[in-house]
Write a protein that holds these residues in place. Structure first.
Motif, PDB file in Angstrom:
ATOM      1  N   ALA A  65      51.210  51.872 -82.281  1.00 30.19           N
ATOM      2  CA  ALA A  65      52.581  51.540 -82.667  1.00 30.19           C
ATOM      3  C   ALA A  65      53.573  52.062 -81.634  1.00 30.19           C
ATOM      4  O   ALA A  65      54.516  51.358 -81.246  1.00 30.19           O
ATOM      5  CB  ALA A  65      52.891  52.118 -84.045  1.00 30.19           C
ATOM      6  N   ILE A  66      53.371  53.276 -81.186  1.00 31.00           N
ATOM      7  CA  ILE A  66      54.275  53.873 -80.195  1.00 31.00           C
ATOM      8  C   ILE A  66      54.240  53.082 -78.884  1.00 31.00           C
ATOM      9  O   ILE A  66      55.282  52.805 -78.280  1.00 31.00           O
ATOM     10  CB  ILE A  66      53.914  55.347 -79.956  1.00 31.00           C
ATOM     11  CG1 ILE A  66      54.193  56.164 -81.225  1.00 31.00           C
ATOM     12  CG2 ILE A  66      54.697  55.924 -78.775  1.00 31.00           C
ATOM     13  CD1 ILE A  66      53.637  57.564 -81.191  1.00 31.00           C
ATOM     14  N   LYS A  67      53.043  52.690 -78.450  1.00 30.15           N
ATOM     15  CA  LYS A  67      52.919  51.906 -77.216  1.00 30.15           C
ATOM     16  C   LYS A  67      53.632  50.559 -77.342  1.00 30.15           C
ATOM     17  O   LYS A  67      54.259  50.083 -76.393  1.00 30.15           O
ATOM     18  CB  LYS A  67      51.448  51.703 -76.877  1.00 30.15           C
ATOM     19  CG  LYS A  67      50.756  52.957 -76.348  1.00 30.15           C
ATOM     20  CD  LYS A  67      49.310  52.669 -75.979  1.00 30.15           C
ATOM     21  CE  LYS A  67      48.631  53.897 -75.372  1.00 30.15           C
ATOM     22  NZ  LYS A  67      47.214  53.634 -75.032  1.00 30.15           N
ATOM     23  N   ALA A  68      53.537  49.943 -78.523  1.00 25.71           N
ATOM     24  CA  ALA A  68      54.208  48.658 -78.731  1.00 25.71           C
ATOM     25  C   ALA A  68      55.721  48.821 -78.722  1.00 25.71           C
ATOM     26  O   ALA A  68      56.444  47.985 -78.165  1.00 25.71           O
ATOM     27  CB  ALA A  68      53.744  48.034 -80.045  1.00 25.71           C
ATOM     28  N   ILE A  69      56.210  49.887 -79.323  1.00 27.29           N
ATOM     29  CA  ILE A  69      57.651  50.162 -79.312  1.00 27.29           C
ATOM     30  C   ILE A  69      58.127  50.372 -77.882  1.00 27.29           C
ATOM     31  O   ILE A  69      59.175  49.868 -77.469  1.00 27.29           O
ATOM     32  CB  ILE A  69      57.969  51.388 -80.193  1.00 27.29           C
ATOM     33  CG1 ILE A  69      57.763  51.041 -81.670  1.00 27.29           C
ATOM     34  CG2 ILE A  69      59.403  51.867 -79.958  1.00 27.29           C
ATOM     35  CD1 ILE A  69      57.811  52.233 -82.597  1.00 27.29           C
ATOM     36  N   GLU A  70      57.346  51.095 -77.103  1.00 23.93           N
ATOM     37  CA  GLU A  70      57.708  51.357 -75.704  1.00 23.93           C
ATOM     38  C   GLU A  70      57.666  50.095 -74.850  1.00 23.93           C
ATOM     39  O   GLU A  70      58.396  49.982 -73.864  1.00 23.93           O
ATOM     40  CB  GLU A  70      56.776  52.423 -75.125  1.00 23.93           C
ATOM     41  CG  GLU A  70      56.982  53.806 -75.746  1.00 23.93           C
ATOM     42  CD  GLU A  70      55.938  54.826 -75.306  1.00 23.93           C
ATOM     43  OE1 GLU A  70      56.163  56.023 -75.503  1.00 23.93           O
ATOM     44  OE2 GLU A  70      54.880  54.411 -74.765  1.00 23.93           O
ATOM     45  N   ALA A  71      56.820  49.131 -75.261  1.00 20.99           N
ATOM     46  CA  ALA A  71      56.696  47.881 -74.499  1.00 20.99           C
ATOM     47  C   ALA A  71      57.741  46.843 -74.904  1.00 20.99           C
ATOM     48  O   ALA A  71      57.923  45.839 -74.208  1.00 20.99           O
ATOM     49  CB  ALA A  71      55.301  47.294 -74.694  1.00 20.99           C
ATOM     50  N   ALA A  72      58.426  47.094 -76.005  1.00 15.09           N
ATOM     51  CA  ALA A  72      59.363  46.095 -76.530  1.00 15.09           C
ATOM     52  C   ALA A  72      60.666  46.081 -75.745  1.00 15.09           C
ATOM     53  O   ALA A  72      61.162  47.115 -75.300  1.00 15.09           O
ATOM     54  CB  ALA A  72      59.634  46.373 -77.999  1.00 15.09           C
ATOM     55  N   ASP A  73      61.219  44.897 -75.601  1.00 17.06           N
ATOM     56  CA  ASP A  73      62.555  44.733 -75.024  1.00 17.06           C
ATOM     57  C   ASP A  73      63.626  44.746 -76.113  1.00 17.06           C
ATOM     58  O   ASP A  73      64.768  45.134 -75.874  1.00 17.06           O
ATOM     59  CB  ASP A  73      62.629  43.415 -74.251  1.00 17.06           C
ATOM     60  CG  ASP A  73      61.589  43.337 -73.152  1.00 17.06           C
ATOM     61  OD1 ASP A  73      61.629  44.189 -72.243  1.00 17.06           O
ATOM     62  OD2 ASP A  73      60.723  42.435 -73.227  1.00 17.06           O
ATOM     63  N   VAL A  74      63.224  44.274 -77.302  1.00 16.79           N
ATOM     64  CA  VAL A  74      64.155  44.170 -78.432  1.00 16.79           C
ATOM     65  C   VAL A  74      63.479  44.710 -79.682  1.00 16.79           C
ATOM     66  O   VAL A  74      62.299  44.439 -79.930  1.00 16.79           O
ATOM     67  CB  VAL A  74      64.567  42.702 -78.682  1.00 16.79           C
ATOM     68  CG1 VAL A  74      65.562  42.610 -79.836  1.00 16.79           C
ATOM     69  CG2 VAL A  74      65.146  42.076 -77.429  1.00 16.79           C
TER      70      VAL A  74
END
Length: 232
Positions: A22-31
């Motif tokens: 989840a943390i990696k996905a948040i860090e990869a998100a632009d929005v």
């Protein structure tokens, strides 16, 4: 190239309970899409995820009507869908934050259904549901041995609540905020109050734990309130 849509479960309240994925996905998100209701300011899910946000992350608040009205008026949902698709078509990775687990009594489920037939890459990342966190928080096994567990929305029809409580060995009762007195009475009549514990906003700063449910039956509860119980 279209971006990826992430549905991210941020857990019940403690930011340290987010998964590494989840943390990696948040860090990869632009929005980040932060869902909220019409009645409340801000987003609890966003505040839980805040320690992991990039400085330049774009935050978009979307208001979602009550799910019970979904079939009657899809206008707001379709507008939110269009906004998400526009962001994805611009090549941005979009993360939709949701409390608990995305596939468990979540607004995300309805967003997922709106997007799953579009040409969109969807990645759903599970999160810890409130009842699992409560069991660990208060030292209460949720089920053991051959227990039959019922997960019950307190908003369900009273007849259905009675039928389920009559056969369950253990129960998780969610959404008890609007009819707690009725729920507690049903638990009492099914010999399930002695072993019950109610926790509101588990893992958050204003967490509240109640063991004597009958003494608090008439109190107004927070929306994020869950009961764990078993038959005495």
């Amino acid at each position: 190239m279209r971006g990826t849509f992430y549905g991210i479960g941020v857990g019940p309240g403690d930011p340290e309970l987010l998964t590494v994925k989840a943390i990696k996905a948040i860090e990869a998100a632009d929005v980040l899409i932060a869902p909220k209701t019409e009645k409340k300011e801000g987003s609890v899910a966003l505040e839980i995820a805040r320690p992991y946000l990039k400085d330049d992350i774009e935050i978009v608040y979307q208001v979602f009507p009550m799910v019970k009205d979904f079939a009657e008026d899809t206008g707001a949902w379709e507008a939110n869908k269009a906004e998400i698709l526009a962001l994805l078509n611009a090549g941005k990775n979009v993360a939709f934050l949701t409390l608990g687990d995305p596939m468990f009594y979540s607004t995300y489920i309805y967003v997922f259904r709106l997007l799953e037939h579009e040409d969109v890459d969807i990645v759903t990342i599970p999160g810890i549901p409130a009842f699992a966190a409560i069991g660990s928080r208060v030292g209460r096994p949720i089920v053991e041995g051959n227990d039959i567990l019922a997960i019950i929305p307190g908003t369900a029809d009273k007849k259905h609540l009675e039928e389920v409580m009559a056969v369950a060995s253990s129960a998780v009762v969610m959404k008890v905020y609007h009819n707690s007195a009725e729920i507690i009475d049903l638990l009492r009549r099914n010999n399930m109050t002695k072993e019950a514990v109610l926790v509101s906003r588990v893992g958050l700063d204003d967490e509240r734990i109640i063991h004597d449910l009958e003494a608090h039956a008439d109190e107004k509860l927070n929306y994020l309130s869950t009961i764990l119980t078993r038959r005495s």
